[in-house]
Design an enzyme around this catalytic site. Structure first.
Site, PDB file in Angstrom:
ATOM      1  N   ALA A 145     -44.340  40.624  47.123  1.00  0.00           N
ATOM      2  CA  ALA A 145     -44.644  40.022  45.824  1.00  0.00           C
ATOM      3  C   ALA A 145     -45.049  41.108  44.837  1.00  0.00           C
ATOM      4  O   ALA A 145     -45.662  42.114  45.215  1.00  0.00           O
ATOM      5  CB  ALA A 145     -45.762  38.996  45.966  1.00  0.00           C
ATOM      6  N   CYS A 176     -46.658  31.989  44.685  1.00  0.00           N
ATOM      7  CA  CYS A 176     -46.083  32.396  43.396  1.00  0.00           C
ATOM      8  C   CYS A 176     -45.453  31.227  42.648  1.00  0.00           C
ATOM      9  O   CYS A 176     -44.644  31.427  41.728  1.00  0.00           O
ATOM     10  CB  CYS A 176     -45.053  33.510  43.589  1.00  0.00           C
TER      11      CYS A 176
END
Length: 233
Positions: A145, A176
Site C-alpha cells: 500500500a 484502503c
C-alpha cells in the site's frame, strides 16, 4: 533523477507512531536544507491508520480497539489500512522540486521500487495498476500500500509492504476502501516465511536503482522538531 545521497535510518521493530515521528524530524530538517532521508521500520504492534479521506465511525473504531489494535490518524492520502509486525514501512523524505518529480510520478517511482524488490525475489507477476489505483498487486490482492504527503516539496509517509504480516488483521476492515479486493504478503506469495529483515537489502537496491541515488546510513534522525503528522486516538 538526482544522484545526491539519501540518508537511510533503519529503526527496526518500533511502534508505528515512533517511525512516523522520526520521519517528521527528517522532513523538518530537509525543509531547512538537510539531506534527503529514508526511514525503514517494522511496526511493533497492530495499528489501524487512516489518511485525510476520513476516519472510521465510532462503533467501528470501538470494534477495532476491542481486537487489541491501536488507532491512528495520519496526514497522508488514502483510507483506512493496517500496519503491524511483519510489514516493511519505507518512509522517504525526498525533495520533489529538486528531483523535478510531479507527485503522481513520485508515487509511480515508489511502486517501481516495490516492484524492483518483487523482481529480485522472483515475483514476476507483481504489477502496478493504472490510476486511481496505487500500490503493488498480485492478481486482485494488494501486496504493498502507498499513501503519501508533500509539504514545501518535501515528501512524507510512503509505502507499507506485507512481508510476513498476519493478514487476518485486514479482515476486519475494507483495506484502503477497496471493496472486493484482497490483501496478500510476500510469505503467502512465495510459500515460505519472508521476514522484514530479509527484504531490506534488496529493497534498498531497488530504491537506489529507481531514484538514482547513493545511500548513506545513519543511527538516529535529526533532533529538530516539526509538525507531527500522526495522532493516536
Amino acid at each position: 533523477m538526482s544522484g545526491a545521497a539519501v540518508r537511510v535510518l533503519r529503526l527496526g521493530l518500533r511502534p508505528y507512531g515512533e517511525a512516523v515521528r522520526a520521519q517528521q524530524r527528517c522532513a523538518a530538517a530537509a525543509r531547512a536544507g538537510a539531506a534527503e532521508a529514508l526511514v525503514l521500520s517494522e511496526p511493533a504492534a497492530p495499528v489501524y491508520a487512516w489518511g485525510l479521506r476520513g476516519a472510521p465511525e465510532a462503533a467501528a473504531a470501538a470494534r477495532l480497539r476491542a481486537r487489541g489494535a491501536a488507532l491512528a490518524a495520519a496526514r497522508r492520502g488514502g483510507l483506512l489500512t493496517f500496519h503491524g509486525p511483519g510489514q516493511l514501512l519505507a518512509l522517504p523524505v525526498l525533495d520533489l522540486r529538486r528531483r523535478r518529480l510531479p507527485l503522481r510520478a513520485y508515487v509511480a517511482a515508489l511502486e517501481a521500487a516495490a516492484l524492483g524488490l518483487c523482481r529480485r525475489l522472483g515475483l514476476a507477476a507483481a504489477r502496478a495498476l493504472p490510476p486511481p489505483y496505487t500500490g503493488v498487486w498480485l492478481g486482485d490482492c494488494k501486496l504493498c500500500a502507498i499513501g503519501v504527503h508533500c509539504a514545501q516539496h518535501i515528501t512524507s509517509h510512503g509505502l507499507a509492504l506485507n512481508c510476513c504480516t498476519d493478514l487476518a488483521w485486514f479482515e476486519h476492515i475494507v483495506p484502503c476502501g477497496l471493496e472486493g479486493r484482497g490483501v496478500t504478503s510476500l510469505s503467502r506469495a512465495l510459500g515460505r516465511h519472508v521476514p522484514v529483515d530479509a527484504v531490506l537489502e534488496p529493497f534498498l537496491d531497488a530504491f537506489r536503482e529507481v531514484f538514482g541515488c547513493a545511500l548513506v546510513f545513519a543511527e538516529e534522525p535529526p533532533a529538530a522538531g516539526g509538525d507531527c503528522e500522526i495522532k493516536t486516538v
